[in-house]
Design a protein around this motif. Sequence first.
Motif, PDB file in Angstrom:
ATOM      1  N   THR A 277       0.852  -1.184   0.000  1.00 46.40           N
ATOM      2  CA  THR A 277       0.000   0.000   0.000  1.00 46.40           C
ATOM      3  C   THR A 277       0.887   1.233   0.000  1.00 46.40           C
ATOM      4  O   THR A 277       2.028   1.186   0.478  1.00 46.40           O
ATOM      5  N   ASP A 278       0.354   2.341  -0.534  1.00 45.63           N
ATOM      6  CA  ASP A 278       1.111   3.592  -0.521  1.00 45.63           C
ATOM      7  C   ASP A 278       0.566   4.569   0.513  1.00 45.63           C
ATOM      8  O   ASP A 278       0.928   5.738   0.526  1.00 45.63           O
ATOM      9  N   GLU A 279      -0.311   4.074   1.397  1.00 43.07           N
ATOM     10  CA  GLU A 279      -0.822   4.916   2.473  1.00 43.07           C
ATOM     11  C   GLU A 279       0.226   5.043   3.586  1.00 43.07           C
ATOM     12  O   GLU A 279       0.966   4.099   3.867  1.00 43.07           O
ATOM     13  N   GLU A 280       0.262   6.210   4.218  1.00 45.17           N
ATOM     14  CA  GLU A 280       1.258   6.459   5.251  1.00 45.17           C
ATOM     15  C   GLU A 280       1.011   5.621   6.496  1.00 45.17           C
ATOM     16  O   GLU A 280       1.940   5.097   7.101  1.00 45.17           O
ATOM     17  N   GLU A 281      -0.237   5.491   6.894  1.00 45.56           N
ATOM     18  CA  GLU A 281      -0.585   4.725   8.090  1.00 45.56           C
ATOM     19  C   GLU A 281      -1.705   3.752   7.738  1.00 45.56           C
ATOM     20  O   GLU A 281      -2.875   4.131   7.707  1.00 45.56           O
ATOM     21  N   PRO A 282      -1.396   2.484   7.471  1.00 41.41           N
ATOM     22  CA  PRO A 282      -2.437   1.510   7.120  1.00 41.41           C
ATOM     23  C   PRO A 282      -3.433   1.317   8.255  1.00 41.41           C
ATOM     24  O   PRO A 282      -3.072   1.349   9.440  1.00 41.41           O
ATOM     25  N   GLY A 283      -4.677   1.132   7.871  1.00 40.01           N
ATOM     26  CA  GLY A 283      -5.736   0.890   8.833  1.00 40.01           C
ATOM     27  C   GLY A 283      -6.709  -0.135   8.299  1.00 40.01           C
ATOM     28  O   GLY A 283      -6.440  -0.831   7.317  1.00 40.01           O
ATOM     29  N   GLU A 284      -7.880  -0.210   8.935  1.00 38.90           N
ATOM     30  CA  GLU A 284      -8.868  -1.215   8.535  1.00 38.90           C
ATOM     31  C   GLU A 284      -9.381  -0.976   7.124  1.00 38.90           C
ATOM     32  O   GLU A 284      -9.768  -1.913   6.434  1.00 38.90           O
ATOM     33  N   ARG A 285      -9.399   0.285   6.682  1.00 40.69           N
ATOM     34  CA  ARG A 285      -9.942   0.593   5.357  1.00 40.69           C
ATOM     35  C   ARG A 285      -8.850   0.740   4.288  1.00 40.69           C
ATOM     36  O   ARG A 285      -9.130   1.174   3.173  1.00 40.69           O
ATOM     37  N   THR A 286      -7.659   0.381   4.640  1.00 39.11           N
ATOM     38  CA  THR A 286      -6.545   0.502   3.687  1.00 39.11           C
ATOM     39  C   THR A 286      -6.775  -0.382   2.467  1.00 39.11           C
ATOM     40  O   THR A 286      -7.203  -1.535   2.591  1.00 39.11           O
ATOM     41  N   VAL A 287      -6.486   0.154   1.313  1.00 35.99           N
ATOM     42  CA  VAL A 287      -6.549  -0.616   0.066  1.00 35.99           C
ATOM     43  C   VAL A 287      -5.164  -1.218  -0.181  1.00 35.99           C
ATOM     44  O   VAL A 287      -4.179  -0.496  -0.366  1.00 35.99           O
ATOM     45  N   TRP A 288      -5.111  -2.534  -0.174  1.00 34.43           N
ATOM     46  CA  TRP A 288      -3.862  -3.246  -0.429  1.00 34.43           C
ATOM     47  C   TRP A 288      -3.868  -3.761  -1.869  1.00 34.43           C
ATOM     48  O   TRP A 288      -4.856  -4.315  -2.335  1.00 34.43           O
TER      49      TRP A 288
END
Length: 478
Positions: free
Chosen positions: A347-358
């Motif tokens: 993922t390119d999100e800074e802080e992965p969470g429950e809604r993170t798109v992998w």
Amino acid sequence: MDWFAASDYWLTRLVLQRALAGVYLVAFVSAALQFRALIGERGLTPVPRFVRRVPFRAFPSLFQWRYSDWLFASVSWGGAALSAAVVAGAADAVPLWASMLMWALLWLAYLSIVNVGQIWYSFGWESLLLEAGFLAVFLGNDETDPPVLVLWLLRWLAFRLEFGAGLIKWRGDRCWRELTCLDHHHETQPMPGPLSRFFHRLPKPLHRVEVAANHVAQLVVPFGLLMPQPVATFAAAVVIVTQLWLVLSGNFSWLNWLTIVIALAAVDSSLVAGTPTPSPAAAPLWYVVLVCAVAALVIALSFWPVRNMISRGQQMNASFNSLHLVNTYGAFGSVTRVRHEIVVEGTDEEEPGERTVWREYDFRGKPGDVSRMPRQFAPYHLRLDWQMWFAALSPAYAAGWFEPFVTRLLEGDRDTLRLLRRNPFPGGPPTHVRALLYRYRFTTREERRETGDWWHRTLVREFMPPVPAATHEERSDR
């Protein structure tokens, strides 16, 4: 020297040598295209680090003296070019000594690669190619008739290969004795091919027939390879047909094709109509002496594989010397009932969470995308994909290379990404990478019609928690 020459086997030698050179070509190209990411200077298990730990006598290789990615590439592509030349007939267009030198260079070059290849070159077909390639050095060329002794050594190799594989199955997993292994194997084999789902969906009685036929082909037929003609030719034909069946049902690198090539040594080409026998010159004395010496060496070294075959603790795919000259072979002494696959995501999100798109990394050969039909890659060997299959069986198989693999993905390493089918982050590397373990199975006919998918998968557990790029940067700083 009638006892030395097998004039009726000139066509056998021609086809065998050209086909063996073709296998060498595939092996060298496979090495050239994949080495940088796997064993190169910045590879997952670098050669320079390996050779510092091991002595030359245990792993003799050109790269023990000096290693660079440029040198490895030169050896690999040079081996591919020489293999292609031999396929085209170059070894028959030169004097006997030059032909033998060509085959010796192929063997030495590939031995140098295998002996520094570590886990990526730990497969039985690597040693099989080296053993067959060594014998090919002494098979001669158009200047002389094929030596009877070398043809018998190749038959002996074919016998050990097939009979050893049959014994390891019969002594191993009880499903081989119960004739039920193929209820699972077509689905759980390391890398299914485009027809594997079809084979898996065959009625169970046909699976019993498959296993029974395999036992006959590997435990009975090999003795025919050591019989007089035409029995040996018929036995070779059975081996060839059996191997072609395996080619259709899965991806086993060049194992099946090389087995076919070796079995050709038992084929009497005089049985082929319309093939007049040429009349080459008599074999020179130095050549006769050399062939006899090699035969004596192989007979002496055969003690260890024979002892292994008759032992209750039979090993699979073991080399008893660092030159891989006379080895023991076998495969699938045990069969897995359930297929597990590691799915690597980023993922390119800074802080992965429950809604993170992998986003999933696609591999070239191993199952991943459930809608993608398995592809045919053999005889080409996808080394990373095969090791991913082993890693899914147990994390211990991934020790030493999986974390560096994740590091390379977080760095966006081009050489590593070239081993994959698709990079889901073309604009830049991800911020986090994780790995999940799934259970895979082939879809039923009804599921296939409804969804169009080839696979059905169910999440089992997390294989590796999300790893941030910063963690690996900090480790590099240290």
